[in-house]
Design a protein around this motif. Structure first.
Motif, PDB file in Angstrom:
ATOM      1  N   MET A  39      28.176   8.828 -15.844  1.00  0.00           N
ATOM      2  CA  MET A  39      29.704   8.958 -16.368  1.00  0.00           C
ATOM      3  C   MET A  39      29.747   7.931 -17.563  1.00  0.00           C
ATOM      4  SD  MET A  39      32.372   9.262 -13.147  1.00  0.00           S
ATOM      5  CE  MET A  39      34.045   9.081 -14.198  1.00  0.00           C
ATOM      6  N   PRO A  40      30.172   8.120 -18.750  1.00  0.00           N
ATOM      7  CA  PRO A  40      30.310   7.266 -19.733  1.00  0.00           C
ATOM      8  C   PRO A  40      31.104   5.932 -19.326  1.00  0.00           C
ATOM      9  CG  PRO A  40      30.906   9.323 -20.627  1.00  0.00           C
ATOM     10  CD  PRO A  40      30.838   9.186 -19.279  1.00  0.00           C
ATOM     11  N   GLU A  41      32.059   6.047 -18.610  1.00  0.00           N
ATOM     12  CA  GLU A  41      33.214   4.833 -18.164  1.00  0.00           C
ATOM     13  C   GLU A  41      32.161   4.042 -17.146  1.00  0.00           C
ATOM     14  OE1 GLU A  41      35.678   8.552 -18.510  1.00  0.00           O
ATOM     15  OE2 GLU A  41      33.545   8.281 -17.642  1.00  0.00           O
ATOM     16  N   THR A  42      31.163   4.446 -16.706  1.00  0.00           N
ATOM     17  CA  THR A  42      30.387   3.456 -15.616  1.00  0.00           C
ATOM     18  C   THR A  42      29.550   2.624 -16.682  1.00  0.00           C
ATOM     19  OG1 THR A  42      30.386   5.098 -13.913  1.00  0.00           O
ATOM     20  CG2 THR A  42      28.589   3.418 -14.021  1.00  0.00           C
ATOM     21  N   LYS A  43      29.065   3.257 -17.576  1.00  0.00           N
ATOM     22  CA  LYS A  43      28.210   2.467 -18.652  1.00  0.00           C
ATOM     23  C   LYS A  43      29.081   1.598 -18.990  1.00  0.00           C
ATOM     24  CE  LYS A  43      25.111   2.857 -22.674  1.00  0.00           C
ATOM     25  NZ  LYS A  43      24.719   3.612 -23.758  1.00  0.00           N
ATOM     26  N   THR A  44      30.311   1.942 -19.612  1.00  0.00           N
ATOM     27  CA  THR A  44      31.126   0.769 -20.122  1.00  0.00           C
ATOM     28  C   THR A  44      31.618  -0.573 -19.309  1.00  0.00           C
ATOM     29  OG1 THR A  44      32.227   2.406 -21.506  1.00  0.00           O
ATOM     30  CG2 THR A  44      33.566   0.541 -21.158  1.00  0.00           C
ATOM     31  N   MET A  45      31.804   0.115 -18.051  1.00  0.00           N
ATOM     32  CA  MET A  45      32.177  -0.864 -16.954  1.00  0.00           C
ATOM     33  C   MET A  45      30.925  -1.874 -16.665  1.00  0.00           C
ATOM     34  SD  MET A  45      32.706  -0.104 -12.806  1.00  0.00           S
ATOM     35  CE  MET A  45      30.863  -0.010 -12.263  1.00  0.00           C
ATOM     36  N   LYS A 169      28.682  21.370 -11.311  1.00  0.00           N
ATOM     37  CA  LYS A 169      29.758  22.008 -11.756  1.00  0.00           C
ATOM     38  C   LYS A 169      31.031  20.825 -12.089  1.00  0.00           C
ATOM     39  CE  LYS A 169      30.140  26.603  -9.264  1.00  0.00           C
ATOM     40  NZ  LYS A 169      30.545  27.224  -8.457  1.00  0.00           N
ATOM     41  N   LEU A 170      31.018  19.849 -11.380  1.00  0.00           N
ATOM     42  CA  LEU A 170      32.074  18.825 -11.498  1.00  0.00           C
ATOM     43  C   LEU A 170      31.535  17.849 -12.677  1.00  0.00           C
ATOM     44  CD1 LEU A 170      34.429  17.254 -10.545  1.00  0.00           C
ATOM     45  CD2 LEU A 170      33.254  15.713  -8.943  1.00  0.00           C
ATOM     46  N   MET A 171      30.253  17.621 -12.789  1.00  0.00           N
ATOM     47  CA  MET A 171      29.674  16.937 -14.162  1.00  0.00           C
ATOM     48  C   MET A 171      30.137  17.692 -15.139  1.00  0.00           C
ATOM     49  SD  MET A 171      26.019  15.492 -12.677  1.00  0.00           S
ATOM     50  CE  MET A 171      25.876  14.355 -14.044  1.00  0.00           C
ATOM     51  N   THR A 172      30.066  18.993 -15.177  1.00  0.00           N
ATOM     52  CA  THR A 172      30.284  19.801 -16.520  1.00  0.00           C
ATOM     53  C   THR A 172      31.976  19.739 -16.585  1.00  0.00           C
ATOM     54  OG1 THR A 172      28.523  21.252 -15.946  1.00  0.00           O
ATOM     55  CG2 THR A 172      30.299  22.237 -17.272  1.00  0.00           C
ATOM     56  N   LYS A 173      32.557  20.048 -15.785  1.00  0.00           N
ATOM     57  CA  LYS A 173      34.055  20.013 -15.685  1.00  0.00           C
ATOM     58  C   LYS A 173      34.406  18.607 -16.236  1.00  0.00           C
ATOM     59  CE  LYS A 173      38.574  20.972 -13.066  1.00  0.00           C
ATOM     60  NZ  LYS A 173      38.652  21.905 -14.206  1.00  0.00           N
ATOM     61  N   MET A 174      33.649  17.462 -15.777  1.00  0.00           N
ATOM     62  CA  MET A 174      34.268  16.266 -16.522  1.00  0.00           C
ATOM     63  C   MET A 174      33.700  15.830 -17.906  1.00  0.00           C
ATOM     64  SD  MET A 174      34.342  14.137 -12.778  1.00  0.00           S
ATOM     65  CE  MET A 174      34.612  12.717 -13.528  1.00  0.00           C
ATOM     66  N   GLY A 175      32.878  16.826 -18.327  1.00  0.00           N
ATOM     67  CA  GLY A 175      32.190  16.509 -19.583  1.00  0.00           C
ATOM     68  C   GLY A 175      31.136  15.388 -19.595  1.00  0.00           C
ATOM     69  N   ILE A 176      30.498  15.567 -18.650  1.00  0.00           N
ATOM     70  CA  ILE A 176      29.513  14.473 -18.418  1.00  0.00           C
ATOM     71  C   ILE A 176      27.900  15.358 -18.664  1.00  0.00           C
ATOM     72  CG2 ILE A 176      28.224  13.040 -16.688  1.00  0.00           C
ATOM     73  CD1 ILE A 176      30.647  12.875 -15.116  1.00  0.00           C
ATOM     74  N   GLU A 177      27.255  14.399 -19.603  1.00  0.00           N
ATOM     75  CA  GLU A 177      25.877  15.062 -19.793  1.00  0.00           C
ATOM     76  C   GLU A 177      25.142  15.125 -18.709  1.00  0.00           C
ATOM     77  OE1 GLU A 177      22.093  14.344 -23.044  1.00  0.00           O
ATOM     78  OE2 GLU A 177      24.395  13.974 -23.553  1.00  0.00           O
ATOM     79  N   ILE A 178      24.535  16.486 -18.400  1.00  0.00           N
ATOM     80  CA  ILE A 178      23.778  16.501 -17.203  1.00  0.00           C
ATOM     81  C   ILE A 178      22.014  16.302 -17.452  1.00  0.00           C
ATOM     82  CG2 ILE A 178      22.958  17.965 -15.434  1.00  0.00           C
ATOM     83  CD1 ILE A 178      25.521  19.745 -15.770  1.00  0.00           C
ATOM     84  N   PRO A 179      21.828  15.272 -17.154  1.00  0.00           N
ATOM     85  CA  PRO A 179      20.190  15.081 -17.527  1.00  0.00           C
ATOM     86  C   PRO A 179      19.236  15.900 -16.700  1.00  0.00           C
ATOM     87  CG  PRO A 179      20.939  13.261 -15.983  1.00  0.00           C
ATOM     88  CD  PRO A 179      22.101  14.157 -16.389  1.00  0.00           C
ATOM     89  N   GLU A 180      18.317  16.215 -17.130  1.00  0.00           N
ATOM     90  CA  GLU A 180      17.298  17.324 -16.459  1.00  0.00           C
ATOM     91  C   GLU A 180      17.019  17.101 -15.120  1.00  0.00           C
ATOM     92  OE1 GLU A 180      16.566  20.571 -17.129  1.00  0.00           O
ATOM     93  OE2 GLU A 180      17.983  20.331 -18.686  1.00  0.00           O
ATOM     94  N   ALA A 181      16.613  15.652 -14.717  1.00  0.00           N
ATOM     95  CA  ALA A 181      15.973  15.147 -13.554  1.00  0.00           C
ATOM     96  C   ALA A 181      17.158  15.169 -12.633  1.00  0.00           C
ATOM     97  CB  ALA A 181      15.547  13.878 -13.616  1.00  0.00           C
ATOM     98  N   GLY A 182      18.310  14.842 -12.955  1.00  0.00           N
ATOM     99  CA  GLY A 182      19.478  15.020 -12.245  1.00  0.00           C
ATOM    100  C   GLY A 182      19.866  16.248 -11.972  1.00  0.00           C
ATOM    101  N   ALA A 183      20.000  17.060 -12.878  1.00  0.00           N
ATOM    102  CA  ALA A 183      20.396  18.454 -12.645  1.00  0.00           C
ATOM    103  C   ALA A 183      19.346  19.271 -11.690  1.00  0.00           C
ATOM    104  CB  ALA A 183      20.555  19.139 -13.776  1.00  0.00           C
ATOM    105  N   ASN A 184      17.894  18.918 -11.597  1.00  0.00           N
ATOM    106  CA  ASN A 184      17.108  19.457 -10.772  1.00  0.00           C
ATOM    107  C   ASN A 184      17.368  19.021  -9.412  1.00  0.00           C
ATOM    108  OD1 ASN A 184      16.104  21.002 -12.940  1.00  0.00           O
ATOM    109  ND2 ASN A 184      14.538  19.673 -13.568  1.00  0.00           N
ATOM    110  N   ALA A 185      17.665  17.517  -9.252  1.00  0.00           N
ATOM    111  CA  ALA A 185      17.933  17.156  -7.812  1.00  0.00           C
ATOM    112  C   ALA A 185      19.060  17.726  -7.286  1.00  0.00           C
ATOM    113  CB  ALA A 185      17.628  15.677  -8.035  1.00  0.00           C
TER     114      ALA A 185
END
Length: 187
Positions: A39-45, A169-185
């Motif tokens: 989440m971009p908010e996590t990076k900002t946090m 699905k939740l990442m897509t719904k929230m507009g979070i870019e899905i990295p390949e490694a995370g999406a595969n896992a």
């Protein structure tokens, strides 16, 4: 009919009703930690917390430098050639102990402030996640959505049908870019 027959019939009825109920439940799961990580908010946090921690650390470092100066002064006064009286040395020792106690107190206070700041910043992130989960649950008629890991990253869900993994699905719904490694896992 005997009492045994009536009880047996009731128990079988509850059993069948329970089975029918269980078959109608729709259960999904998500990996909250993975989603939060991207989440971009996590990076900002994290950046905000790092700056805040640095600011708190600077104050502690300044206090430590002051204590080191007091210790150097004490060592000079305690040198045999200085011939400083015991009262002066005792006063300097007390000042050093007092400053060290204040430093310890400030250190604990800084830790508490950092935890409080972290909790303040994390609240909106968790609310956003919860909102997204509720929306997916409503849209796709899920009765329950579980988190696959606990707060320390230990997996709670050992197995589940992939079609009920709602992480992507939740990442897509929230507009979070899905990295390949995370999406595969966690599809």
């Amino acid at each position: 009919m005997s009492l045994k027959t009536i009880l047996f019939t009731i128990l079988i009825g509850f059993g069948l009703a329970g089975s029918a109920f269980a078959q109608n439940l729709k259960v999904g799961y998500v990996n909250i930690e993975l989603i939060r990580l991207y989440m971009p908010e996590t990076k900002t946090m994290n950046q905000t917390l790092q700056s805040y921690q640095q600011k708190l650390g600077e104050d502690l470092q300044n206090r430590q430098v002051f204590i080191n100066t007091l210790i150097s002064e004490y060592q000079e006064l305690a040198a045999p050639e200085a011939a400083t009286d015991q009262n002066t040395l005792a006063e300097k020792e007390k000042e050093i102990r007092d400053q060290q106690a204040k430093l310890q107190e400030k250190s604990q206070e800084s830790e508490q402030k950092l935890v409080a700041k972290s909790n303040d910043l994390l609240g909106p992130i968790l609310e956003k996640l919860q909102k997204g989960i509720k929306e997916i649950a409503a849209e796709e008629n899920y009765d329950y959505i579980f988190n696959t890991v606990d707060g320390s990253g230990v997996s709670i869900l050992l197995h589940g049908p992939e079609q009920h993994d709602l992480t992507k699905k939740l990442m897509t719904k929230m507009g979070i870019e899905i990295p390949e490694a995370g999406a595969n896992a966690n599809k």
